[in-house]
Design a protein around this motif. Sequence first.
Motif, PDB file in Angstrom:
ATOM      1  N   PHE A   1       0.797  -1.226   0.000  1.00 54.60           N
ATOM      2  CA  PHE A   1       0.000   0.000   0.000  1.00 54.60           C
ATOM      3  C   PHE A   1       0.830   1.277   0.000  1.00 54.60           C
ATOM      4  O   PHE A   1       0.329   2.341  -0.351  1.00 54.60           O
ATOM      5  N   GLY A   2       2.079   1.199   0.437  1.00 56.29           N
ATOM      6  CA  GLY A   2       2.904   2.392   0.548  1.00 56.29           C
ATOM      7  C   GLY A   2       3.249   2.687   1.988  1.00 56.29           C
ATOM      8  O   GLY A   2       2.725   2.080   2.926  1.00 56.29           O
ATOM      9  N   ALA A   3       4.148   3.651   2.198  1.00 60.47           N
ATOM     10  CA  ALA A   3       4.702   3.911   3.527  1.00 60.47           C
ATOM     11  C   ALA A   3       3.646   4.406   4.503  1.00 60.47           C
ATOM     12  O   ALA A   3       3.580   3.954   5.648  1.00 60.47           O
ATOM     13  N   PHE A   4       2.814   5.343   4.080  1.00 56.94           N
ATOM     14  CA  PHE A   4       1.845   5.940   4.995  1.00 56.94           C
ATOM     15  C   PHE A   4       0.853   4.894   5.498  1.00 56.94           C
ATOM     16  O   PHE A   4       0.655   4.716   6.702  1.00 56.94           O
ATOM     17  N   GLN A   5       0.217   4.174   4.561  1.00 57.88           N
ATOM     18  CA  GLN A   5      -0.756   3.158   4.954  1.00 57.88           C
ATOM     19  C   GLN A   5      -0.079   1.991   5.660  1.00 57.88           C
ATOM     20  O   GLN A   5      -0.667   1.366   6.554  1.00 57.88           O
ATOM     21  N   GLY A   6       1.166   1.692   5.265  1.00 59.44           N
ATOM     22  CA  GLY A   6       1.887   0.604   5.915  1.00 59.44           C
ATOM     23  C   GLY A   6       2.166   0.880   7.375  1.00 59.44           C
ATOM     24  O   GLY A   6       2.025  -0.008   8.220  1.00 59.44           O
ATOM     25  N   MET A   7       2.561   2.124   7.689  1.00 61.99           N
ATOM     26  CA  MET A   7       2.810   2.480   9.083  1.00 61.99           C
ATOM     27  C   MET A   7       1.528   2.374   9.911  1.00 61.99           C
ATOM     28  O   MET A   7       1.522   1.826  11.023  1.00 61.99           O
ATOM     29  N   LEU A   8       0.422   2.877   9.375  1.00 62.07           N
ATOM     30  CA  LEU A   8      -0.850   2.782  10.089  1.00 62.07           C
ATOM     31  C   LEU A   8      -1.254   1.328  10.301  1.00 62.07           C
ATOM     32  O   LEU A   8      -1.755   0.962  11.372  1.00 62.07           O
ATOM     33  N   SER A   9      -1.039   0.491   9.292  1.00 62.17           N
ATOM     34  CA  SER A   9      -1.370  -0.933   9.417  1.00 62.17           C
ATOM     35  C   SER A   9      -0.510  -1.594  10.489  1.00 62.17           C
ATOM     36  O   SER A   9      -0.999  -2.429  11.257  1.00 62.17           O
ATOM     37  N   ALA A  10       0.778  -1.218  10.548  1.00 64.08           N
ATOM     38  CA  ALA A  10       1.676  -1.794  11.547  1.00 64.08           C
ATOM     39  C   ALA A  10       1.253  -1.406  12.960  1.00 64.08           C
ATOM     40  O   ALA A  10       1.249  -2.236  13.877  1.00 64.08           O
ATOM     41  N   VAL A  11       0.876  -0.129  13.146  1.00 65.58           N
ATOM     42  CA  VAL A  11       0.411   0.326  14.463  1.00 65.58           C
ATOM     43  C   VAL A  11      -0.870  -0.401  14.846  1.00 65.58           C
ATOM     44  O   VAL A  11      -1.033  -0.875  15.983  1.00 65.58           O
ATOM     45  N   PHE A  12      -1.805  -0.501  13.904  1.00 66.96           N
ATOM     46  CA  PHE A  12      -3.082  -1.164  14.167  1.00 66.96           C
ATOM     47  C   PHE A  12      -2.857  -2.630  14.518  1.00 66.96           C
ATOM     48  O   PHE A  12      -3.468  -3.160  15.458  1.00 66.96           O
ATOM     49  N   ALA A  13      -1.972  -3.304  13.778  1.00 66.78           N
ATOM     50  CA  ALA A  13      -1.681  -4.711  14.053  1.00 66.78           C
ATOM     51  C   ALA A  13      -1.069  -4.886  15.439  1.00 66.78           C
ATOM     52  O   ALA A  13      -1.420  -5.822  16.170  1.00 66.78           O
ATOM     53  N   SER A  14      -0.166  -3.972  15.814  1.00 62.34           N
ATOM     54  CA  SER A  14       0.458  -4.044  17.144  1.00 62.34           C
ATOM     55  C   SER A  14      -0.591  -3.940  18.239  1.00 62.34           C
ATOM     56  O   SER A  14      -0.581  -4.700  19.212  1.00 62.34           O
ATOM     57  N   LEU A  15      -1.507  -2.985  18.090  1.00 62.69           N
ATOM     58  CA  LEU A  15      -2.541  -2.778  19.107  1.00 62.69           C
ATOM     59  C   LEU A  15      -3.483  -3.971  19.194  1.00 62.69           C
ATOM     60  O   LEU A  15      -3.870  -4.398  20.286  1.00 62.69           O
ATOM     61  N   ILE A  16      -3.877  -4.516  18.037  1.00 59.93           N
ATOM     62  CA  ILE A  16      -4.781  -5.664  18.028  1.00 59.93           C
ATOM     63  C   ILE A  16      -4.140  -6.859  18.717  1.00 59.93           C
ATOM     64  O   ILE A  16      -4.778  -7.561  19.525  1.00 59.93           O
ATOM     65  N   ILE A  17      -2.870  -7.114  18.425  1.00 56.65           N
ATOM     66  CA  ILE A  17      -2.174  -8.254  19.033  1.00 56.65           C
ATOM     67  C   ILE A  17      -2.016  -8.057  20.536  1.00 56.65           C
ATOM     68  O   ILE A  17      -2.184  -8.994  21.323  1.00 56.65           O
ATOM     69  N   ILE A  18      -1.711  -6.814  20.943  1.00 53.75           N
ATOM     70  CA  ILE A  18      -1.601  -6.529  22.381  1.00 53.75           C
ATOM     71  C   ILE A  18      -2.929  -6.789  23.074  1.00 53.75           C
ATOM     72  O   ILE A  18      -2.994  -7.436  24.136  1.00 53.75           O
ATOM     73  N   LEU A  19      -4.017  -6.283  22.488  1.00 50.17           N
ATOM     74  CA  LEU A  19      -5.340  -6.474  23.079  1.00 50.17           C
ATOM     75  C   LEU A  19      -5.701  -7.953  23.148  1.00 50.17           C
ATOM     76  O   LEU A  19      -6.250  -8.429  24.150  1.00 50.17           O
TER      77      LEU A  19
END
Length: 660
Positions: A460-478
């Motif tokens: 998707f590109g850098a901007f969307q990739g960073m958001l996806s990485a943050v979202f994935a981190s939060l989901i896994i933590i939860l």
Amino acid sequence: MSADPLVGQKSKASRRGWGDVLLEQMPILYWLPRYPLENLKPDLAGAMTLGCILIGQSLAHANLCMVNLINGPYSCMLPPIVYALFGTCVHASVGTGGLVSLLTGEVMADRGNLEQRTHDVAILTCLVGLLLALMGLLQLAFLVRFLSRPALSGFITASAILIMLSQVAPMLGLPNWASKGGIVNIIRQGQGDAQDEEWVMEPADRASWAGHHITYLEYTDIATAILSAVALVFLLNAKKLKKVKALKFIGDFKELVLLALSTIFCNYYNPTVDEELHIKVVGHVPAGLPAFEFPVKSAADLQTAKELLPGAILVAFVVFLSSFAGAKKFAMKDGYQIRAFNELMALGFANMLGALTGSVPTQIGLSRMGIAHQAGVKSQLGANIVVGVVVCLGVLLFSSYIQHVPMCVLNAIIVNGASHLTEFDQAVELWKFATNKRYNWKTRGDMLTWIIGFCCTLYFGAFQGMLSAVFASLIIILYQVVNPDIVQLGFREGDVMDAARPRKWMALDRKGAVKEPQILVFRLEGPLFYANVERLQEWVEEQEVEIGEEEGELIGIVLSASAIPFMDTTAVQALSALIKTCSERGTLFCIANTFGQTGRIAADQLEPLLKESITDSFLRSQLQNCSSVDDFVRLIRAYKEAHSDVTTHCLMRASMLQTK
């Protein structure tokens, strides 16, 4: 080589005055009056090295930002000097960076022509600085912790690949149309509009380009491709020249040497060939130093600032995260401390004031920090202040020569820098953890986060990739918090229950572990609160049924709270209900190995309920002496015997008194 700290040691006993506060906020007021003159020589030498490197790198990074190339060196004049006033890292080299430049290019990609993007990038830089300063004032440095190291590693690795792929077309002399975004846009080039300052094609030709990707190669400019290849090979092998004393200078200043040689070559080559065969060069650049100008001057600029705000938030996070991680690494290496507040304020003010000169977002460069450390830089004087002066002098003296620098060489410098950003070794380490059978399923979450950050950024590109990485981190933590590990425990084979030596308790599935008959002993690993207490209740009910079927009767339950650091009111209410429900069935529910706040809550809220379920006054008096798992196992067995046989109960009383 160790460096002197930039701030003095605080005395907790002494009262802090305004002078102490000022020294904390502006460390330069502390270290500059105490600056030893013997440090001046290594600082000046290191500053000359960093300044020359920054001139070459910043030109390439400005190209990656999609703005006027001269704005790259402009970004390395004022920001380093401003950072030196507030920063606490001795070796921090503030300037442009590949990762932040890539994100800036993503944000700027749809902002009109080159002139418009150059104007808008100053607004973006001002927003980034403002956000960093606000994070410092509001003590929000902890927010960056939500981006896990595996997510950042996957994002950086994919971003490095995107950077390198985006430079392929210009290195071959092709028009760089739609290289922004993910790998899909790079493969399917021709979907966007050509930049107005780049190679213009006829509509029919443009249509054929959009439809036939493989035909792009026939438009390759041979001279540009050869020069790009030579430049890249030189950069990749320049480190070997450092081993030869006479050639060490070339290895240290490889970017500057390459720019100088390629400029001389193009200055002689281009006039000898037809115009369509020219190697593309930078072209006209403004002479002199930049003028000071506030970037937001109209209602239209305010609207632009609103549109750029989401991108500015992401860039600000990456600026601080990448800068603070590098600064902390070198501070630990040399034994001095840095403060997150000072770093946020320093980077914030550096970007805000840099925006007045048309700067792109700046950060602390990790590779340049390594150069500063290796060169023997002792203070901010050599790492930043003199560096800013060197860049100013370089622009003043050599701006007329910058226009002859070939663009493809700048692309090669970007590719070389990006090649050092990849972190596939981190992926290998995460894979080893994920496939190790000794570890539980939670270790696979880091590998999954890396893969998500890598793939989403690449696609998707850098901007969307960073958001996806943050979202994935939060989901896994939860998910990990809501589903904590609940481990059934058994005692070590051969251990006997006595007062002198408590039995060793371990996971029941480990070799040599023996289950306590008719008693469920388990450990919950993690905080117990509203989000996971229902999971605990369900697990206990499942184990009750299983033990009842296998052993006939469950006489007691012991929860080892040694791994429960926190317990909220919902968890207290749920445990209270469990204690009462178990008591009605003649089963004791006990909590062992409590500590800290969890222990205080258990003593105040849960222990009285356990006392109520024990009718025998002697056993109730012994409850206050119970703390370990063995203590509660004795209590449970004594409680069971008290309800079954009076004679045996007397013997159990004597046994408990003897063990205490």
